[in-house]
Write an enzyme that holds these catalytic residues in place. Sequence first.
Site, mmCIF file in Angstrom:
data_model
loop_
_atom_site.group_PDB
_atom_site.id
_atom_site.type_symbol
_atom_site.label_atom_id
_atom_site.label_comp_id
_atom_site.label_asym_id
_atom_site.label_seq_id
_atom_site.Cartn_x
_atom_site.Cartn_y
_atom_site.Cartn_z
ATOM 1 N N HIS A 274 -6.189 8.828 26.526
ATOM 2 C CA HIS A 274 -7.706 8.935 26.591
ATOM 3 C C HIS A 274 -8.220 7.490 26.823
ATOM 4 O O HIS A 274 -9.327 7.248 26.230
ATOM 5 C CB HIS A 274 -8.229 9.687 25.684
ATOM 6 C CG HIS A 274 -8.093 11.331 25.664
ATOM 7 N ND1 HIS A 274 -8.530 12.286 26.562
ATOM 8 C CD2 HIS A 274 -7.143 11.908 24.876
ATOM 9 C CE1 HIS A 274 -8.127 13.165 26.373
ATOM 10 N NE2 HIS A 274 -7.209 13.179 25.404
ATOM 11 N N ASP A 337 -4.952 12.480 20.287
ATOM 12 C CA ASP A 337 -4.449 13.625 20.811
ATOM 13 C C ASP A 337 -4.057 13.413 22.218
ATOM 14 O O ASP A 337 -4.413 12.424 22.726
ATOM 15 C CB ASP A 337 -5.838 14.358 20.841
ATOM 16 C CG ASP A 337 -6.849 13.868 21.757
ATOM 17 O OD1 ASP A 337 -7.044 12.742 21.590
ATOM 18 O OD2 ASP A 337 -7.634 14.812 22.287
ATOM 19 N N GLU A 338 -3.251 14.011 22.656
ATOM 20 C CA GLU A 338 -2.828 14.424 24.092
ATOM 21 C C GLU A 338 -2.360 13.153 24.672
ATOM 22 O O GLU A 338 -2.644 12.783 25.918
ATOM 23 C CB GLU A 338 -4.086 14.937 24.893
ATOM 24 C CG GLU A 338 -4.636 16.372 24.716
ATOM 25 C CD GLU A 338 -5.713 17.037 25.397
ATOM 26 O OE1 GLU A 338 -5.683 17.971 25.464
ATOM 27 O OE2 GLU A 338 -6.720 16.248 25.363
ATOM 28 N N ALA A 339 -1.615 12.385 23.986
ATOM 29 C CA ALA A 339 -1.116 11.175 24.322
ATOM 30 C C ALA A 339 0.454 11.350 25.298
ATOM 31 O O ALA A 339 1.403 10.907 24.892
ATOM 32 C CB ALA A 339 -0.883 10.063 23.321
ATOM 33 N N HIS A 340 0.183 12.138 26.361
ATOM 34 C CA HIS A 340 1.341 12.743 26.883
ATOM 35 C C HIS A 340 1.973 11.349 27.678
ATOM 36 O O HIS A 340 3.455 11.667 28.123
ATOM 37 C CB HIS A 340 0.973 13.828 27.800
ATOM 38 C CG HIS A 340 0.225 14.972 26.984
ATOM 39 N ND1 HIS A 340 0.428 15.356 25.900
ATOM 40 C CD2 HIS A 340 -0.755 15.561 27.656
ATOM 41 C CE1 HIS A 340 -0.232 16.387 25.718
ATOM 42 N NE2 HIS A 340 -0.996 16.587 26.851
#
Length: 526
Positions: A274, A337-340
């Site tokens: 993000h 979060d959401e550190a894909h």
Amino acid sequence: MSKRLSRTVLGVAVLSLVTLGLPATASAGQHVKAERTVADVVPAPVDAKPDPRSDFRLGPATVIRTDREGRQVAEYLAGLLRPATGYRLPVVSGHRGGGPAISLETGHASGRVGAEGYQLKVSRSGVSLKANTDDGLFLGVQTLRQLLPSAIEAKTVQKRAWVVSGGTMLDYPRFGYRSAMLDVARHFFTPDQVKLYIDQIAQYKINNLHLHLSDDQGWRIEIKSWPKLATVGGQTAVGGAPGGYYTQEQYKDLVRYAASRHITIVPEIDMPGHTNAAQYSYAELNCDGKPIPPRTDIEVGYSSLCIGKDITYKFVDDVIRELSAITPGKYINIGGDEAHSTTPEDYQTFATKVHPIVAKYGKTITGWHDIAKTKPPVSAVPQFWGTTGTDAHVAEAAARGNKILMSPANKAYLDMKYHPQTPLGLSWAGLIEVKTGYDWDPATYLQGVSEKNVIGVEAPLWSETLITSDHIEFMAFPRLPGYAEIGWSPKDSRTWDAYRLRLAKQSPRWVQQGIDFYRSTQVDWK
């Protein structure tokens, strides 16, 4: 008596009643019934005993009596009551004057109420509010304002009787951490808009405001050692909407304003994912050192700081250093979060380097529950945002001693639609009607996380589809008071059938405040 004389006498009587602040239809001796009882408030109190015979009538001669510690709360209360009543309501010290009074006392409450609880007694001779701290007094004042007619929220003088519901109350919170989150990164909200939300959440005993200050679509806080974060990264928003950012002075003003409402600001800088707005602002934060374009869509998971570059950690150090210096609260939220686009190995490496930076500047880590897999310090607070009742990493963190902040997305996300036709919001975590948002328990929702492991509850409001304060209000109300009650009230005192009746009685207050709330068909607003 002649008809003309009768009308004259009647006119004088009506004028006298208006002067006293009484409705013209009431006689001086007539009892005016209170709108609600001490048991009707939100959040539900620990113990309340209504006594209609003890109603107190606020009048022109009423004073607000307090001690030195309660002065700020007393002035706040006077500011709430003066516009609608038109009364002076002077704040006086100690035991000055023997007339009708609202008395605020610190340090003389029962030990049961702790640091945030209070004892309230309303009798015909006055109101007594006792707490062990000014925080407890402030939270008690939020209850007291609900015991007055809804018209007390008006900004102009209302000619009517001001009856405070009689009875006694002993009250204190279930959880010490009761929070709301506002995403100012996807769409920017001005300081005045944030202050308005602070006032709205304060009346339901919320004591933390989590500000999501950075994301792919925008960077919202001035960092003097990296100025382009704000001047470049702060100029974008979802859908090409105008951006914006807070100067450090504006942020400090928000912190002070929140503190005046006994709310602590918890700032979030999301990382290592993000981060597109930061990487757009400074090309050297990218692994190849090349510029990247801004992003104004709502996709997630594609961005990542460059884990192997030294400048990444200089960037993080500078940001945490400057933000810590202007944040009096104990927590800094590091996202996570959401550190894909970050490999598991790199994610762990990043955490190992960043956690000590937060500690170096005297702050405690909080972050989305993804940080639990890095085995953060036991002082860290992972925030659970999942939609299922199991998460092995969070359960392991709880077993190690980490406290968990509960925000399951399918229960507590304020940006989820109420129903498929809701004009705002998203629905990826599900639809959350008022009952769905209220009817769950943070101590039983997640396997391996019990009452003793929970620090509290947060209601996040993401802003992909929200642009105005009306949008914020429509998605937050009427659900936000339910999350406040989940965090405050004893589990055994909460039932949906009782809550929906108390919630309905809040709506006239919101109308007076100009809150644009969703009129759910699950609640009889009449």
